[in-house]
Design an enzyme around this catalytic site. Structure first.
Site, short mmCIF file in Angstrom:
data_model
loop_
_atom_site.label_atom_id
_atom_site.label_comp_id
_atom_site.label_asym_id
_atom_site.label_seq_id
_atom_site.Cartn_x
_atom_site.Cartn_y
_atom_site.Cartn_z
N GLU B 48 -22.59 -21.04 22.70
CA GLU B 48 -21.33 -20.33 22.52
C GLU B 48 -21.72 -18.88 22.24
O GLU B 48 -22.37 -18.59 21.24
CB GLU B 48 -20.56 -20.96 21.35
CG GLU B 48 -19.07 -20.91 21.52
CD GLU B 48 -18.55 -19.49 21.42
OE1 GLU B 48 -17.74 -19.08 22.28
OE2 GLU B 48 -18.94 -18.78 20.49
N CYS B 79 -25.45 -19.58 31.36
CA CYS B 79 -24.11 -19.74 30.77
C CYS B 79 -23.87 -18.67 29.70
O CYS B 79 -23.73 -17.49 30.03
CB CYS B 79 -23.94 -21.16 30.25
SG CYS B 79 -22.22 -21.59 29.93
N ILE B 134 -20.26 -26.06 32.24
CA ILE B 134 -19.54 -26.40 31.01
C ILE B 134 -18.85 -25.15 30.49
O ILE B 134 -19.52 -24.24 30.00
CB ILE B 134 -20.49 -26.97 29.94
CG1 ILE B 134 -21.24 -28.18 30.49
CG2 ILE B 134 -19.72 -27.35 28.68
CD1 ILE B 134 -22.33 -28.70 29.56
N ARG B 135 -17.56 -25.10 30.59
CA ARG B 135 -16.80 -23.92 30.15
C ARG B 135 -17.54 -22.64 30.58
O ARG B 135 -17.84 -21.75 29.78
CB ARG B 135 -16.61 -23.96 28.61
CG ARG B 135 -15.44 -23.15 28.13
CD ARG B 135 -14.89 -23.70 26.82
NE ARG B 135 -15.76 -23.54 25.68
CZ ARG B 135 -15.90 -22.40 24.99
NH1 ARG B 135 -15.22 -21.34 25.32
NH2 ARG B 135 -16.70 -22.35 23.96
N HIS B 170 -25.80 -24.87 33.81
CA HIS B 170 -26.86 -25.33 32.90
C HIS B 170 -27.96 -26.06 33.67
O HIS B 170 -27.95 -27.30 33.70
CB HIS B 170 -26.28 -26.29 31.86
CG HIS B 170 -25.45 -25.61 30.82
ND1 HIS B 170 -25.96 -25.22 29.60
CD2 HIS B 170 -24.15 -25.25 30.81
CE1 HIS B 170 -25.01 -24.65 28.88
NE2 HIS B 170 -23.89 -24.65 29.59
N GLU B 172 -30.87 -26.65 32.82
CA GLU B 172 -31.76 -27.40 31.92
C GLU B 172 -31.25 -28.81 31.63
O GLU B 172 -31.98 -29.62 31.09
CB GLU B 172 -31.94 -26.62 30.61
CG GLU B 172 -30.75 -26.68 29.63
CD GLU B 172 -29.58 -25.79 30.03
OE1 GLU B 172 -29.66 -25.14 31.09
OE2 GLU B 172 -28.57 -25.76 29.29
#
Lengths: 203, 205
Positions: B48, B79, B134-135, B170, B172
């Protein structure tokens, strides 16, 4: 309804407010990810089988007593280590003993760990509690009443976040544990009757 | 062996470290400025971005990260890490590190529950890369020196600008380590630079 509201994820929270005392949700049928509680590898396997994306130790929520969360994390990790060292022909018996699927145990053996993250929860009340759980192999920490029932929730929240990030920096954890005010009052496990413990909810 | 750091304040740290190790390089968790010493490259992981930025300020890492970027060593942002690298973040007056010549917008593909996986066609890779979003943010526009490596549904999701590599997704979280191998290839094979080269980099910068 929660999914329709667009929440980020749901704690199925069998330890707090179960609406169904017999069945767990079939989480595969939702798009929103679920986190579920577990006390041992069998419970972890059953929740993941239903579609849980994440796990948490059940611990004993609302007590500010870390001892049950420690027990549950150690139990899961010990059972994972046992499965990893077992030979293939022993896995089916272990699957029966744990109430876990054979395929799940094969996956755990292959990965050397649980296939999803496992958070510490249910009794974390101080920065030292959070660091202890990280040291024991938790992937993160959930804190509720440990923050909100303390004298200074904001101070406690900051200190617990920092202790989680730097869980092996003991000098720092000692430093940031100063001047926090009073932590939530802990409840001794032996004062809660076995049948009253929230961790006994779910299976 | 190449030594790659992962900013370890919040987010997908362990997954990146595992991916680095799978590519036969050494992974180092970076929590304090001193941890940046002796690294050949640095990864800013997903997580985040607001939370990571707070922690960067809390531990006095911003200056050290900018210094690290000035050495010319490669940085890879995934991200939230891409948001940290971007020169401009839509809706914000100030960037974070602000070192990569791209404009990035946050939450471009909906909320957490709208997370998805998609096969991506990435420049230089013959087989599609299965990517987890993811977002995720995306790159709205890129400067002239930026090489766009991948688009998804008309949005730029991976790009390189010299020493800086960024992607929306992502890599990873899957066992496909091709993007990590690509990043490792951005580390010059020779570890010690000559004085002349260092002077050149300083002047050039």
């Amino acid at each position: 309804m929660l999914e329709a509201m667009g929440v980020d994820y749901i704690d199925e929270s069998e330890v707090l407010t179960p609406a169904d005392e017999e069945f767990h949700l079939l989480k595969n049928t939702y798009t929103v990810p679920f986190v579920c509680g577990c006390r041992n590898l069998g419970e972890a396997a059953r929740r993941i089988g239903e579609g849980a994306s994440m796990l948490r130790t059940k611990g004993e929520p609302g007590t500010g007593n870390i001892v049950e969360a420690v027990r549950h994390l150690r139990q899961v990790n010990a059972e994972v280590r046992k499965v990893v060292t077992m030979s293939e022909d022993e896995l089916m018996t272990e699957a029966r003993n744990l109430g876990a699927s054979y395929e799940f145990l094969k996956e755990v053996k292959r990965l050397g760990r649980l296939p999803v993250v496992n958070f510490a929860a249910g009794g974390v009340a101080t920065p030292a509690d959070a660091a202890l759980m990280m040291e024991l192999g938790a992937d993160g920490v959930f804190v509720g009443s440990g923050i909100f029932k303390s004298d200074h929730p904001e101070k406690f929240a900051r200190a617990i976040v920092e202790a989680t990030t730097h869980y092996q920096d003991y000098r720092l954890i000692a430093e940031l544990s100063k001047d926090l005010g009073i932590a939530m009052k802990g409840i001794e496990m032996s004062t809660i009757a076995a049948g009253e413990r929230m961790q006994e909810r779910g299976w | 062996m190449k030594r790659i750091g992962v900013l370890a304040l919040q987010g997908a740290v362990r997954e990146h470290m595992r991916s680095i190790e799978a590519c036969k390089a050494e992974a180092v968790a970076v929590k304090w400025p001193k941890d940046l010493e002796g690294l050949d490259g640095l990864i800013l992981p997903g997580g985040e971005s607001t939370a990571i930025r707070r922690a960067i300020d809390r531990y006095g890492l911003m200056e050290s990260l900018c210094e690290f970027a000035k050495t010319g060593k490669p940085l890879f942002g995934t991200c939230a890490g891409l948001i940290l690298l971007a020169g401009t973040v839509v809706g914000y007056e100030e960037p974070h590190l602000g070192v990569m010549d791209v404009v990035v917008e946050r939450n471009s593909f909906g909320r957490q529950v709208d997370s998805f996986e998609a096969p991506l066609s990435i420049k230089g890779m013959e087989v599609a890369f299965e990517a987890v979003f993811i977002r995720a943010p995306h790159i709205v526009s890129a400067g002239p020196s930026v090489e766009v490596l991948c688009e998804h549904k008309g949005k730029i999701v991976m790009a390189r600008c010299g020493q800086f590599l960024g992607c929306s997704f992502h890599p990873e979280l899957t066992d496909d380590h091709r993007i990590m191998e690509y990043f490792l290839s951005m580390v010059p094979p020779q570890r010690t630079l000559s004085c002349q080269t260092i002077q050149f980099i300083v002047k050039y910068d």
